[in-house]
Design an enzyme around this catalytic site. Structure first.
Site, PDB file in Angstrom:
ATOM      1  N   SER A  32      21.122  -5.197  34.454  1.00 38.90           N
ATOM      2  CA  SER A  32      21.498  -5.528  33.084  1.00 38.90           C
ATOM      3  C   SER A  32      20.476  -4.991  32.066  1.00 38.90           C
ATOM      4  CB  SER A  32      21.684  -7.028  32.949  1.00 38.90           C
ATOM      5  OG  SER A  32      22.257  -7.380  31.725  1.00 38.90           O
ATOM      6  N   ASP A  67      27.605  -5.714  29.142  1.00 41.06           N
ATOM      7  CA  ASP A  67      28.280  -7.014  29.164  1.00 41.06           C
ATOM      8  C   ASP A  67      27.694  -7.957  28.125  1.00 41.06           C
ATOM      9  OD1 ASP A  67      25.853  -7.680  30.335  1.00 41.06           O
ATOM     10  OD2 ASP A  67      26.722  -8.812  31.999  1.00 41.06           O
ATOM     11  N   ASP A 114      24.265  -2.760  31.161  1.00 46.63           N
ATOM     12  CA  ASP A 114      25.530  -2.755  31.896  1.00 46.63           C
ATOM     13  C   ASP A 114      26.711  -3.132  31.013  1.00 46.63           C
ATOM     14  OD1 ASP A 114      24.632  -5.383  31.696  1.00 46.63           O
ATOM     15  OD2 ASP A 114      25.565  -6.012  33.564  1.00 46.63           O
ATOM     16  N   ASP A 168      23.838  -3.987  26.099  1.00 50.99           N
ATOM     17  CA  ASP A 168      22.754  -3.934  27.080  1.00 50.99           C
ATOM     18  C   ASP A 168      23.100  -2.893  28.140  1.00 50.99           C
ATOM     19  OD1 ASP A 168      24.685  -5.235  28.535  1.00 50.99           O
ATOM     20  OD2 ASP A 168      23.406  -6.890  29.186  1.00 50.99           O
TER      21      ASP A 168
END
Length: 350
Positions: free
Chosen positions: A71, A305, A303, A301
């Protein structure tokens, strides 16, 4: 060690676990974000989570997912999180099993798997027919870790569907769509659920246009007349995904993507975590060129999400601009107002 593996209730899995021992002194903890630490410490955990994911898929009779990502962490880190058949987070009871299996001694891996599988459900083909969808982010370490997840799945007889480089929300969609977990009426209204990335983008575009229609907004007039939307993609997977979305919504939505693809600089001076925690704009934007009427900046961010919005707001009648952050609380309030207005027009309650 070979003799111990041969006598294990899961011989192939035990042999694979022995080939990837946990580093000395490392303790794995599975939390809301799954496992997350320096990438070179993760081999043992990810190979065992491939095994556990296959057992979860076998017991539920539905596909589950594994996402290799850390992340908003620095590029040297990596991690793993599992996705349940609904497309949601892993059940809390299985988070406990994940931590226990990850930290088991090498000689105990087979027994731990057997405890999860149940009596009479062991062996190298125990998870035949089970499907695990594996996705990964753009970190240099992610392909090798994804391969280890796949090896873990195969060691207990499961099969892998390679989701490729995807955002975490896309992997959640792929799992849920593969299991047809969406309500039938919603699925039909929004064009169905195709269990692939193209289906994700199609559903996103259809949903956005449906929202505009519900709010009585002309799609051609939805794009701002002045300024633009700038997406800070944190040099992560959000860059190419945002570009694809903009293409699908051409004429209804437009934006410019920055920090779009140098994985070596992932989350470094950019991205949602950097902006929110540091209360400062990301690299790649500045007041001199981006303080235009109607302009706004969106930071993802690594990834994709997580999101925060911010903007350079020109001072009325004065030179210069102030920088303002719209964090999660403000976004929630804005969403409530935005959704509440069409509900009131439709005679509902806001």
């Amino acid at each position: 060690m070979a003799a111990a593996a041969a006598s294990s209730p899961f011989p192939a899995a035990s042999k694979l676990a022995a080939a990837h021992p946990p580093p000395e002194g490392v303790k794995y903890a599975y939390g809301t974000a799954g496992f997350r630490m320096r990438a070179e410490l993760l081999d043992a955990a990810v190979v065992r989570m491939g095994m556990l994911a296959a057992l979860r898929a076998k017991q539920t009779g539905k596909a589950v997912g594994v996402m290799v990502t850390a992340s908003h962490n620095p590029v040297a880190d990596n991690g793993l999180k599992m996705v349940d058949p609904s497309g949601g987070m892993l059940a809390a009871s299985w988070e406990v099993l994940a931590a226990k299996l990850a930290n088991a001694g090498i000689a105990d891996v087979g027994a731990e798997l057997a405890a999860v599988a149940g009596e009479g459900a062991c062996g190298d083909a125990a998870c035949e027919g089970a499907v695990v969808i594996v996705g990964r982010d753009t970190r240099p370490s992610s392909p090798a870790l994804a391969d280890l997840v796949a090896a873990g799945v195969a060691s207990v007889g499961g099969s892998v569907l390679d989701g490729g480089v995807v955002s975490t929300p896309q992997l959640h969609y792929l799992v849920g769509a593969s299991n047809a977990t969406a309500r039938a009426c919603e699925s039909a209204r929004l064009g169905g659920l195709r269990p692939d990335v193209d289906g994700y983008f199609a559903r996103l575009a259809t949903s956005y246009k449906a929202c505009l229609a519900a709010a009585a907004v002309d799609a051609a007039a939805a794009a701002p007349e002045q300024g633009t939307t700038i997406i800070d993609a944190a040099d992560g997977v959000g860059g190419p995904q945002a570009a694809r979305t903009a293409s699908d919504l051409a004429g209804a939505l437009s934006w410019e993507v920055r920090n779009a693809g140098d994985s070596a600089s992932l989350n470094d001076g950019c991205g949602a975590e950097f902006v929110q925690k540091g209360r400062t704009p990301p690299r790649g934007v500045d007041a001199a060129s981006d303080a235009l009427p109607g302009s706004r900046i969106c930071s993802l961010d690594g990834d994709a999400d997580r999101v925060v919005f911010h903007a350079f707001v020109p001072a009325e009648g004065e030179a210069g601009a102030s920088w303002e952050l719209v964090d999660g609380d403000k976004l929630a309030a804005l969403l409530a107002v935005t959704v509440g207005a069409p509900l009131k027009r439709a005679g509902g309650e806001a």
